[in-house]
Motif scaffolding. Structure first.
Motif, mmCIF file in Angstrom:
data_model
loop_
_atom_site.group_PDB
_atom_site.id
_atom_site.type_symbol
_atom_site.label_atom_id
_atom_site.label_comp_id
_atom_site.label_asym_id
_atom_site.label_seq_id
_atom_site.Cartn_x
_atom_site.Cartn_y
_atom_site.Cartn_z
ATOM 1 N N ARG A 480 90.710 33.277 -111.761
ATOM 2 C CA ARG A 480 90.254 32.240 -110.830
ATOM 3 C C ARG A 480 91.036 30.958 -111.097
ATOM 4 O O ARG A 480 90.941 30.373 -112.161
ATOM 5 C CB ARG A 480 88.764 32.016 -111.012
ATOM 6 C CG ARG A 480 87.936 33.285 -110.815
ATOM 7 C CD ARG A 480 86.492 33.084 -111.218
ATOM 8 N NE ARG A 480 85.871 32.045 -110.400
ATOM 9 C CZ ARG A 480 84.693 31.499 -110.687
ATOM 10 N NH1 ARG A 480 84.042 31.865 -111.774
ATOM 11 N NH2 ARG A 480 84.187 30.576 -109.898
ATOM 12 N N SER A 512 92.588 34.550 -107.436
ATOM 13 C CA SER A 512 91.837 33.890 -106.368
ATOM 14 C C SER A 512 91.924 32.380 -106.508
ATOM 15 O O SER A 512 92.112 31.857 -107.608
ATOM 16 C CB SER A 512 90.368 34.329 -106.399
ATOM 17 O OG SER A 512 89.715 33.820 -107.546
ATOM 18 N N LEU A 538 93.530 36.482 -103.248
ATOM 19 C CA LEU A 538 92.382 36.225 -102.378
ATOM 20 C C LEU A 538 92.029 34.741 -102.389
ATOM 21 O O LEU A 538 92.292 34.034 -103.362
ATOM 22 C CB LEU A 538 91.164 37.032 -102.843
ATOM 23 C CG LEU A 538 91.151 38.557 -102.615
ATOM 24 C CD1 LEU A 538 91.396 38.892 -101.155
ATOM 25 C CD2 LEU A 538 92.130 39.280 -103.524
ATOM 26 N N THR A 541 86.460 33.799 -105.156
ATOM 27 C CA THR A 541 85.954 34.806 -106.083
ATOM 28 C C THR A 541 85.150 35.910 -105.400
ATOM 29 O O THR A 541 85.332 37.090 -105.745
ATOM 30 C CB THR A 541 85.099 34.128 -107.173
ATOM 31 O OG1 THR A 541 85.904 33.166 -107.856
ATOM 32 C CG2 THR A 541 84.592 35.146 -108.182
ATOM 33 N N ALA A 544 87.475 38.391 -104.055
ATOM 34 C CA ALA A 544 88.176 39.105 -105.126
ATOM 35 C C ALA A 544 87.287 40.160 -105.766
ATOM 36 O O ALA A 544 87.723 41.276 -106.066
ATOM 37 C CB ALA A 544 88.669 38.109 -106.187
#
Length: 590
Positions: A480, A512, A538, A541, A544
Motif C-alpha cells: 500500500r 495499490s 490497483l 486496498t 487489491a
C-alpha cells in the motif's frame, strides 16, 4: 572496562570474523560446478590482471601476484561465497599518483597500511554503513572510474611513452599530441582490434572468453608480422619470496593519507560488489564485516609478495555467479589456475603486446557503463540525475574518495530538502476500530498487506528490502503506497528488487494507491510496467484484496470463499482507517 575484558571482547569479535565449518561444508556440496566456474573466471581474469598490473605502474608480475595471493586470501576470509578479488581498475586509478610520488615501495607500504585499516573497520563492525551510499552516487562513481580507466589506456593504445602528469586528462591529451607527431599505427590497430573483438563478442556469445582469445590473436599477429610494438617482457615463473624489504617506517606518516584513500576504496568497492552478487542470486547473503576482514587480510599479505592493493572485482564476480559458482571454492580455483599459468606459460605471456592489454581495458571501461541503469536514474528525479552527474565529474576531475564524499553529501542535502518539503502537520481523529479479526482472516488465506508511511529513500530503503523480502508463509503480498511522502531512485530500485525477490519465491505482489507524483520515478526503473500489464496495480486496498483473493481462487489455493472478511469502509488507501499491517516509521516492516 579492564584490559583483560577488552582483550576478550576483541578476541570474540575476531573469532566471529574467521572462516567457519559452514564455509567448508558449502565447498563440498557442488565442487564440479565451482571448479568449472573458477576456471572460467581465471580465463577472464588473466588479461585483466596483467593489464591492471601494467597500468598501476608496478608491472604485469605485480598484477598476477595480486590476483593469486589476494584471490586466495579474500576467498578464504571474506564475507561472500561468490566474490572474486584481485587488481581492479578503480584501485589502479588511486595507485598511479602514489607510484609517481613514492615509487613501488610506497605503493606496497600503502597496501599494508590499508589492510590494517580494513581489519580495524571489520573489528569496529563498520561494514553495515556502506548500504547508505545512494544508487546515483554508485552509478556516477562507476561512470567516472570507467572514464579514468579509458583515459589511462590512451598512451599504451597509441604506442607512445607515458607522458608526465598527474591528471589523466592531461596525460591522455599529451599522448595524443605525441601520436600525431609520431604515429604508431600497429599499436593503435592492435588495441582497437582487441577492444572491438571483446565488445562485439560479448553481445554475440557472452559466455566465451573473447578477451583471452583477442589477446592471444594479437600476440600471434604481432610475432608473425614482427610488429614494432612494446611487449610485457620477461615474467618470473614463480611468486617471489615474501619480504618486508620495501617497508620504510619513516615514510608511514606521509603515506597514511593515501592508505586511508585505498582502504576506503577497497571497502566501498568490495561491499558494493558483494551486494551486486547477492542481487544476482536468491539464497546468498554476504557478511559485510567479514568481507572487510577478508580484504584486510589480503591487503596486508599481498604486498609481501610484490602485489598491489586489491579489492573485490565486480566484473569477475559477475562472471563467477553467471558461471554457476556456489561457494568459495570457485574463487580459490580461479587463483590457483592463475598460479599454474605463471608456472607453465610465463615465457608465452612475456610476448603479449602492451597495446593488446590496453585494448582489453578500453573494452572493460566501456562495458562498465550500464546505459540502462544510467538512463533510468536520470529519468527518475532531477536530484538523482544531478548527484550522478556531479559524482562522475568529480571522479575524473578530483579523486575517487572526494567524489564519493561529494556525492553522498549532495544526496543527503537533497534528500533532507525533499523531506522538509513533504512535511505536513495534519490533525486526524483517533480510530479505535479493532481489525485483528480481519487481519487474521487474511493471513489464513496467505495474504498480507503492508502500508508505507513517510519517505522511501536511500537512508532506509535497504533495511526495508531485507525485512520485506523475508516475509514468510505468504502467497500474496499487497504493498500500500498511498502514504509514501517521497521516493527517490534508490528507493524505487530497492522496491523493484524486493518485488523480484518475492516473485522468485512464488509470492504474487499487488501494488495499490500509487500517487501520480510517484509514478514517474517507479516507471523509470521498471517497477510498474510489468505489474500493470498483469493487472496488479490497483487504485486502493479493497480492490487489491479482491484481486488477491480472485488470484488465489484461480490458482486453487482457496477452495471456497469461506473466511472472507469485509475490508471495512475505513481501509481504503488514503483515508484514516488503520492498516492491515503497517510499514512504519519511514519505512520499516512490522
Amino acid at each position: 572496562m579492564s584490559v583483560g575484558a577488552l582483550t576478550r571482547s576483541t578476541w570474540r569479535r575476531v573469532v566471529v570474523l574467521l572462516p567457519t565449518k559452514a564455509d567448508l561444508a558449502a565447498m563440498r556440496r557442488q565442487p564440479r560446478r565451482d571448479l568449472i566456474a573458477g576456471l572460467t573466471v581465471a580465463v577472464v581474469a588473466l588479461p585483466l590482471a596483467l593489464g591492471f598490473g601494467v597500468s598501476s605502474g608496478l608491472g604485469a608480475a605485480a598484477g598476477l601476484a595480486t590476483a593469486i595471493v589476494a584471490g586466495i586470501l579474500a576467498a578464504l576470509f571474506g564475507g561472500s561465497n561468490l566474490q572474486v578479488s584481485g587488481p581492479t581498475g578503480a584501485m589502479t586509478v588511486v595507485l598511479v599518483p602514489i607510484v609517481a610520488s613514492y615509487g613501488p615501495g610506497g605503493v606496497l607500504t600503502v597496501g599494508v597500511l590499508a589492510g590494517l585499516i580494513l581489519l580495524a573497520l571489520a573489528l569496529l563492525r563498520a561494514g553495515r554503513y556502506v548500504r547508505y551510499v545512494p544508487a546515483p552516487v554508485v552509478e556516477g562513481f562507476t561512470v567516472g572510474i570507467a572514464a579514468v580507466i579509458f583515459l589511462q589506456q590512451v598512451p599504451a593504445a597509441l604506442g607512445v611513452p607515458n607522458p608526465d602528469g598527474e591528471k589523466v586528462t592531461v596525460v591522455a591529451w599529451r599522448a595524443l599530441v605525441e601520436f600525431v607527431g609520431h604515429p604508431n599505427w600497429p599499436a593503435l590497430i592492435l588495441a582497437l582490434g582487441v577492444a572491438a573483438v571483446m565488445l562485439s563478442g560479448a553481445r554475440w556469445r557472452p559466455t566465451v572468453p573473447f578477451s583471452l582469445i583477442a589477446v592471444a590473436a594479437a600476440t600471434v599477429v604481432g610475432h608473425l608480422l614482427s610488429l614494432d610494438v612494446t611487449r610485457i617482457g620477461a615474467l618470473p615463473a614463480t611468486l617471489p619470496a615474501p619480504s618486508l624489504g620495501f617497508l620504510d617506517l619513516a615514510a608511514v606518516p606521509t603515506l597514511f593519507t593515501s592508505a586511508l584513500a585505498v582502504a576506503a576504496l577497497a571497502a566501498l568497492e568490495s561491499l558494493l560488489s558483494a551486494t551486486v552478487a547477492d542481487g544476482m542470486t536468491v539464497n546468498q547473503r554476504h557478511d559485510p564485516d567479514r568481507e572487510l576482514f577478508g580484504q584486510g587480510v589480503a591487503n596486508v599479505v599481498t604486498p609481501l609478495f610484490g602485489g598491489v592493493p586489491a579489492t573485490a572485482a565486480i566484473a569477475r564476480t559477475a562472471v563467477n555467479v553467471r558461471s554457476g559458482a556456489q561457494s568459495r571454492l570457485a574463487a580459490l580455483t580461479h587463483a590457483v589456475a592463475l598460479a599454474v599459468i605463471i608456472l607453465v606459460a610465463a615465457p608465452l605471456v612475456a610476448h603479449i603486446p602492451l597495446a593488446a592489454l590496453a585494448g582489453v581495458l578500453l573494452a572493460t571501461a566501456v562495458r562498465m557503463v550500464e546505459v540502462g541503469s544510467l538512463a533510468a536514474l536520470a529519468r527518475s528525479t532531477r536530484s538523482d540525475a544531478l548527484v550522478m552527474a556531479l559524482t562522475a565529474i568529480a571522479t575524473v576531475a578530483l579523486d575517487l574518495i572526494a567524489a564519493v564524499g561529494i556525492g553522498i553529501v549532495l544526496a543527503a542535502a537533497l534528500a533532507i530538502r525533499k523531506i522538509a518539503g513533504a512535511a505536513r502537520l495534519e490533525e486526524v481523529p483517533l480510530d479505535i476500530t479493532d481489525h485483528h479479526a480481519e487481519e487474521a482472516a487474511l493471513l489464513r488465506e496467505h495474504i498480507v498487506a503492508y502500508r508505507f508511511d513517510g519517505p522511501l529513500f536511500f537512508a532506509a530503503a535497504h533495511r526495508f528490502l531485507l525485512e520485506l523480502s523475508e516475509a514468510a508463509d505468504v502467497r500474496v503480498m499487497i504493498l500500500r503506497m498511498s502514504r509514501v511522502s517521497t521516493i527517490d531512485g534508490t528507493g524505487a530500485l530497492v522496491l523493484r528488487d524486493a518485488i523480484e525477490r518475492l516473485e522468485h519465491r512464488g509470492v504474487t505482489v499487488y501494488v495499490s494507491g500509487v500517487s501520480a507524483g510517484h509514478e514517474k520515478t517507479l516507471e523509470a526503473v521498471g517497477v510498474l510496467d510489468r505489474l500493470r500489464l498483469a493487472g496488479r496495480v490497483l487504485p486502493g486496498t479493497p480492490e487489491a484484496i479482491a484481486a488477491a483473493r480472485a488470484h488465489l481462487h484461480r490458482t486453487g489455493v482457496l477452495a471456497t470463499a469461506s473466511g472472507n472478511a469485509s475490508t471495512g469502509p475505513g481501509d481504503h488507501d488514503g483515508d484514516a482507517g488503520p492498516p492491515l499491517a503497517d510499514v512504519a516509521p519511514s519505512p520499516s516492516v512490522r
